[in-house]
Design a protein around this motif. Structure first.
Motif, PDB file in Angstrom:
ATOM      1  N   LEU A  21       0.870  -1.185   0.000  1.00 56.66           N
ATOM      2  CA  LEU A  21       0.000   0.000   0.000  1.00 56.66           C
ATOM      3  C   LEU A  21       0.900   1.225   0.000  1.00 56.66           C
ATOM      4  CD1 LEU A  21      -2.965   1.222   0.551  1.00 56.66           C
ATOM      5  CD2 LEU A  21      -2.156   1.437   2.901  1.00 56.66           C
ATOM      6  N   ALA A  22       0.717   2.103  -0.970  1.00 53.48           N
ATOM      7  CA  ALA A  22       1.579   3.274  -1.074  1.00 53.48           C
ATOM      8  C   ALA A  22       0.780   4.509  -1.466  1.00 53.48           C
ATOM      9  CB  ALA A  22       2.687   3.028  -2.095  1.00 53.48           C
ATOM     10  N   GLU A  23       1.355   5.636  -1.103  1.00 47.40           N
ATOM     11  CA  GLU A  23       0.768   6.935  -1.460  1.00 47.40           C
ATOM     12  C   GLU A  23       1.682   7.591  -2.493  1.00 47.40           C
ATOM     13  OE1 GLU A  23      -0.884   9.862   1.610  1.00 47.40           O
ATOM     14  OE2 GLU A  23       1.076  10.722   1.104  1.00 47.40           O
ATOM     15  N   PHE A  24       1.084   8.117  -3.549  1.00 48.67           N
ATOM     16  CA  PHE A  24       1.848   8.775  -4.612  1.00 48.67           C
ATOM     17  C   PHE A  24       1.346  10.212  -4.787  1.00 48.67           C
ATOM     18  CE2 PHE A  24       1.715   4.250  -5.518  1.00 48.67           C
ATOM     19  CZ  PHE A  24       3.044   3.956  -5.784  1.00 48.67           C
ATOM     20  N   GLU A  25       2.283  11.099  -5.043  1.00 45.22           N
ATOM     21  CA  GLU A  25       1.916  12.495  -5.285  1.00 45.22           C
ATOM     22  C   GLU A  25       2.881  13.093  -6.300  1.00 45.22           C
ATOM     23  OE1 GLU A  25       0.816  16.564  -2.812  1.00 45.22           O
ATOM     24  OE2 GLU A  25       2.163  15.103  -1.878  1.00 45.22           O
ATOM     25  N   LYS A  26       2.338  13.865  -7.231  1.00 47.28           N
ATOM     26  CA  LYS A  26       3.173  14.499  -8.246  1.00 47.28           C
ATOM     27  C   LYS A  26       3.220  16.002  -8.003  1.00 47.28           C
ATOM     28  CE  LYS A  26       4.033  14.501 -13.224  1.00 47.28           C
ATOM     29  NZ  LYS A  26       3.489  14.142 -14.546  1.00 47.28           N
ATOM     30  N   THR A  27       4.442  16.518  -7.786  1.00 51.42           N
ATOM     31  CA  THR A  27       4.647  17.969  -7.714  1.00 51.42           C
ATOM     32  C   THR A  27       5.527  18.313  -8.916  1.00 51.42           C
ATOM     33  OG1 THR A  27       6.478  17.565  -6.158  1.00 51.42           O
ATOM     34  CG2 THR A  27       4.323  18.120  -5.218  1.00 51.42           C
ATOM     35  N   ASP A  28       6.768  18.743  -8.668  1.00 48.90           N
ATOM     36  CA  ASP A  28       7.693  18.916  -9.798  1.00 48.90           C
ATOM     37  C   ASP A  28       8.139  17.552 -10.312  1.00 48.90           C
ATOM     38  OD1 ASP A  28       8.930  18.641  -7.269  1.00 48.90           O
ATOM     39  OD2 ASP A  28      10.862  19.277  -8.091  1.00 48.90           O
ATOM     40  N   LYS A  29       8.079  16.554  -9.414  1.00 46.87           N
ATOM     41  CA  LYS A  29       8.378  15.169  -9.800  1.00 46.87           C
ATOM     42  C   LYS A  29       7.504  14.258  -8.941  1.00 46.87           C
ATOM     43  CE  LYS A  29      12.214  14.671  -6.545  1.00 46.87           C
ATOM     44  NZ  LYS A  29      13.587  14.203  -6.322  1.00 46.87           N
ATOM     45  N   HIS A  31       6.592  11.603  -6.049  1.00 43.14           N
ATOM     46  CA  HIS A  31       7.034  11.210  -4.709  1.00 43.14           C
ATOM     47  C   HIS A  31       6.196  10.010  -4.268  1.00 43.14           C
ATOM     48  CE1 HIS A  31       9.187  15.064  -4.239  1.00 43.14           C
ATOM     49  NE2 HIS A  31       8.161  15.557  -4.924  1.00 43.14           N
ATOM     50  N   PHE A  32       6.768   9.166  -3.432  1.00 38.96           N
ATOM     51  CA  PHE A  32       6.007   8.021  -2.930  1.00 38.96           C
ATOM     52  C   PHE A  32       6.324   7.774  -1.462  1.00 38.96           C
ATOM     53  CE2 PHE A  32      10.071   6.021  -3.842  1.00 38.96           C
ATOM     54  CZ  PHE A  32      10.212   5.076  -2.840  1.00 38.96           C
ATOM     55  N   GLN A  33       5.406   7.097  -0.811  1.00 39.25           N
ATOM     56  CA  GLN A  33       5.631   6.637   0.560  1.00 39.25           C
ATOM     57  C   GLN A  33       4.958   5.278   0.714  1.00 39.25           C
ATOM     58  OE1 GLN A  33       4.013   9.171   3.621  1.00 39.25           O
ATOM     59  NE2 GLN A  33       4.786   7.913   5.275  1.00 39.25           N
ATOM     60  N   VAL A 143       9.353  -2.532 -14.832  1.00 38.14           N
ATOM     61  CA  VAL A 143       9.745  -1.735 -13.660  1.00 38.14           C
ATOM     62  C   VAL A 143      10.550  -0.463 -14.003  1.00 38.14           C
ATOM     63  CG1 VAL A 143      11.250  -1.866 -11.618  1.00 38.14           C
ATOM     64  CG2 VAL A 143       9.525  -3.616 -11.998  1.00 38.14           C
ATOM     65  N   PRO A 144      11.271  -0.394 -15.147  1.00 39.10           N
ATOM     66  CA  PRO A 144      12.060   0.814 -15.437  1.00 39.10           C
ATOM     67  C   PRO A 144      11.304   2.127 -15.399  1.00 39.10           C
ATOM     68  CG  PRO A 144      12.760  -0.950 -16.850  1.00 39.10           C
ATOM     69  CD  PRO A 144      11.579  -1.483 -16.096  1.00 39.10           C
ATOM     70  N   ILE A 145      10.000   2.134 -15.657  1.00 40.26           N
ATOM     71  CA  ILE A 145       9.259   3.405 -15.562  1.00 40.26           C
ATOM     72  C   ILE A 145       9.307   3.919 -14.124  1.00 40.26           C
ATOM     73  CG2 ILE A 145       6.990   2.294 -15.204  1.00 40.26           C
ATOM     74  CD1 ILE A 145       7.603   5.550 -17.199  1.00 40.26           C
ATOM     75  N   GLY A 146       9.227   2.997 -13.160  1.00 39.76           N
ATOM     76  CA  GLY A 146       9.328   3.385 -11.748  1.00 39.76           C
ATOM     77  C   GLY A 146      10.743   3.780 -11.380  1.00 39.76           C
ATOM     78  N   ASP A 147      11.727   3.047 -11.936  1.00 44.04           N
ATOM     79  CA  ASP A 147      13.126   3.398 -11.686  1.00 44.04           C
ATOM     80  C   ASP A 147      13.402   4.819 -12.175  1.00 44.04           C
ATOM     81  OD1 ASP A 147      13.480   0.850 -10.705  1.00 44.04           O
ATOM     82  OD2 ASP A 147      14.408   0.072 -12.523  1.00 44.04           O
ATOM     83  N   LYS A 148      12.865   5.145 -13.338  1.00 45.65           N
ATOM     84  CA  LYS A 148      13.101   6.454 -13.943  1.00 45.65           C
ATOM     85  C   LYS A 148      12.425   7.575 -13.149  1.00 45.65           C
ATOM     86  CE  LYS A 148      12.283   9.093 -18.185  1.00 45.65           C
ATOM     87  NZ  LYS A 148      11.750   9.076 -19.571  1.00 45.65           N
ATOM     88  N   LEU A 149      11.199   7.334 -12.690  1.00 46.41           N
ATOM     89  CA  LEU A 149      10.420   8.407 -12.068  1.00 46.41           C
ATOM     90  C   LEU A 149      10.476   8.427 -10.542  1.00 46.41           C
ATOM     91  CD1 LEU A 149       7.267   8.324 -14.397  1.00 46.41           C
ATOM     92  CD2 LEU A 149       9.258   9.840 -14.537  1.00 46.41           C
ATOM     93  N   LEU A 150      10.815   7.280  -9.913  1.00 47.81           N
ATOM     94  CA  LEU A 150      10.825   7.214  -8.443  1.00 47.81           C
ATOM     95  C   LEU A 150      12.231   7.032  -7.855  1.00 47.81           C
ATOM     96  CD1 LEU A 150       7.756   4.833  -7.805  1.00 47.81           C
ATOM     97  CD2 LEU A 150       7.748   7.338  -7.933  1.00 47.81           C
ATOM     98  N   PHE A 151      13.171   6.479  -8.635  1.00 47.45           N
ATOM     99  CA  PHE A 151      14.515   6.159  -8.116  1.00 47.45           C
ATOM    100  C   PHE A 151      15.619   6.748  -8.997  1.00 47.45           C
ATOM    101  CE2 PHE A 151      11.693   2.865  -6.454  1.00 47.45           C
ATOM    102  CZ  PHE A 151      12.047   2.843  -5.110  1.00 47.45           C
ATOM    103  N   ALA A 313       6.317  -4.539  -6.180  1.00 49.17           N
ATOM    104  CA  ALA A 313       4.893  -4.334  -5.884  1.00 49.17           C
ATOM    105  C   ALA A 313       4.567  -2.846  -5.850  1.00 49.17           C
ATOM    106  CB  ALA A 313       4.534  -4.992  -4.553  1.00 49.17           C
ATOM    107  N   LEU A 314       5.496  -2.046  -5.299  1.00 45.83           N
ATOM    108  CA  LEU A 314       5.341  -0.586  -5.273  1.00 45.83           C
ATOM    109  C   LEU A 314       5.220  -0.042  -6.691  1.00 45.83           C
ATOM    110  CD1 LEU A 314       5.797   2.290  -3.807  1.00 45.83           C
ATOM    111  CD2 LEU A 314       8.179   1.973  -4.472  1.00 45.83           C
ATOM    112  N   ILE A 315       6.094  -0.508  -7.577  1.00 48.76           N
ATOM    113  CA  ILE A 315       6.095   0.041  -8.937  1.00 48.76           C
ATOM    114  C   ILE A 315       4.877  -0.431  -9.729  1.00 48.76           C
ATOM    115  CG2 ILE A 315       7.350   0.058 -11.154  1.00 48.76           C
ATOM    116  CD1 ILE A 315       9.937   0.380  -9.548  1.00 48.76           C
ATOM    117  N   PHE A 316       4.366  -1.618  -9.453  1.00 48.98           N
ATOM    118  CA  PHE A 316       3.117  -2.003 -10.129  1.00 48.98           C
ATOM    119  C   PHE A 316       1.946  -1.148  -9.633  1.00 48.98           C
ATOM    120  CE2 PHE A 316       5.511  -5.428 -11.921  1.00 48.98           C
ATOM    121  CZ  PHE A 316       4.940  -5.525 -13.184  1.00 48.98           C
ATOM    122  N   ALA A 317       1.943  -0.796  -8.349  1.00 45.92           N
ATOM    123  CA  ALA A 317       0.936   0.150  -7.846  1.00 45.92           C
ATOM    124  C   ALA A 317       1.065   1.467  -8.612  1.00 45.92           C
ATOM    125  CB  ALA A 317       1.125   0.377  -6.347  1.00 45.92           C
ATOM    126  N   PHE A 318       2.314   1.911  -8.798  1.00 44.15           N
ATOM    127  CA  PHE A 318       2.592   3.160  -9.514  1.00 44.15           C
ATOM    128  C   PHE A 318       2.146   3.077 -10.979  1.00 44.15           C
ATOM    129  CE2 PHE A 318       6.011   5.909 -11.579  1.00 44.15           C
ATOM    130  CZ  PHE A 318       5.397   7.116 -11.270  1.00 44.15           C
TER     131      PHE A 318
END
Length: 347
Positions: A21-29, A31-33, A143-151, A313-318
């Motif tokens: 379970l994660a929370e996502f928010e987009k500002t300038d980029k 963010h996740f928790q 998963v690379p879309i998450g690597d690019k945008l989250l990591f 699992a985080l990146i599939f949520a994303f």
């Protein structure tokens, strides 16, 4: 705006269902928790069903597709009730891979998302790979879309699961590809010694490397191919397991661990990677990590437990969040498809 999403992941190593379970928010980029995450081990019955799914008749496989969907929905519902969760915007499910043959234009992840929706009454996004395969891609890695945008702070991200895969930026594009089998082979060998897996690589550490086998493994055609490329269980049954027959499991573990380390290090060194984030169950294999560190000058970063175990699992949520917003969630530079695209089926 914040989005709350659940990601469901079942890996080829069959160690259980990851729920994140994660929370996502987009500002300038972006963010996740990670708010809550756990792995639900499969019962012996479910583990056997999934392990043997590749051998089922068409009708039995279709039945399992539905049954597993309801199972995923029921387990997610229990997770929600246990943690008294509210206001969940979506569930994104990877499903469990049975077949992956992109060269024949198909890939199959079972676990019908409509069944998950019926159990949870929450919108479900699923079947993230098929569209990419139809678009002449490998359907992997996603998963690379998450690597690019989250990591993005790391030079590269390496996942050590059933298979190892890497994602990095090259010539301003995010590229990614499978490197070699990992736990799908190591777990199989450990099970021959009545262990579910090779904890810390302790069994492999005791073994002697079989140089002839090592050369045979390193000579396989897959390792000579350039990216994009991906591996499936069928490939291991065809090219790996026959080579390990008749070899003592400890010797095979030592040799295959060396093989993995050599293939990963070759990729790291070739791409001049300065620092690399390592996740997946193999990050706990201290013997394998030591070998990778020995063979490369890259800084190998092992993050906190939540990221090691639940990054996929985080990146599939994303990916579900991106799909909900109709944004690109699959990179053609990683999969080899004809274009970047927004993938997934909605229930």
């Amino acid at each position: 705006m914040k989005t709350i999403a659940i990601g469901l992941m079942s890996g080829t190593s069959l160690d259980g269902l990851d729920i994140c379970l994660a929370e996502f928010e987009k500002t300038d980029k972006w963010h996740f928790q990670i708010l809550k995450a756990e792995t639900l081990p499969y019962s012996t019955d479910w583990e056997n069903k999934l392990r043997n799914s590749i051998h089922l008749s068409v009708t039995d496989l279709l039945e399992l597709h539905s049954d597993y969907g309801f199972y995923l929905g029921q387990e997610t519902k229990k997770f929600i009730e246990k943690h008294q969760l509210e206001n969940i915007d979506l569930i994104a499910s990877h499903g469990h891979t049975v077949f992956h043959q992109p060269q024949r234009k198909f890939t199959l992840q079972i676990g019908d998302g409509r069944a998950i929706k019926m159990e949870t009454a929450i919108p479900v996004f699923y079947d993230f790979r098929s569209q990419d395969v139809l678009m002449k891609g490998n359907g992997a890695p996603l998963v690379p879309i998450g690597d690019k945008l989250l990591f993005a702070q790391y030079d590269a991200c390496l996942n050590l699961g059933g298979f190892s895969n890497i994602s990095l930026t090259s010539e301003n594009k995010r590229i990614a590809f499978d490197i070699a089998p990992v736990n799908i082979v190591l777990n199989n060998l450990a099970q021959q010694l009545n262990e579910s897996f090779d904890k810390n690589g302790d069994l492999a550490r005791k073994g002697k490397i079989n140089e002839i086998l090592l050369d045979e493994l390193n000579s396989l055609d897959f390792y000579q191919k350039s990216h994009p490329k991906s591996l499936g269980v069928e490939w291991c049954h065809q090219h790996i397991f026959p080579k390990l027959e008749g070899i003592a499991p400890v010797e095979a573990l030592a040799t295959f661990t060396e093989h993995i380390a050599q293939q990963i290090s070759k990729v790291i060194n070739k791409n001049g990677i300065k620092d690399i984030l390592v996740t997946g169950g193999g990050a706990y294999n201290t013997f394998l990590i030591e070998k990778i560190k020995e063979k490369t000058e890259s800084e190998v970063i092992i993050p906190e437990k939540e990221i090691i175990e639940y990054k996929e699992a985080l990146i599939f949520a994303f990916m579900g969040v991106l799909k909900m917003n109709n944004e690109i969630n699959v990179l053609s530079s990683a999969t080899g498809s004809i274009a970047d695209h927004c993938s997934g089926t909605i229930a």
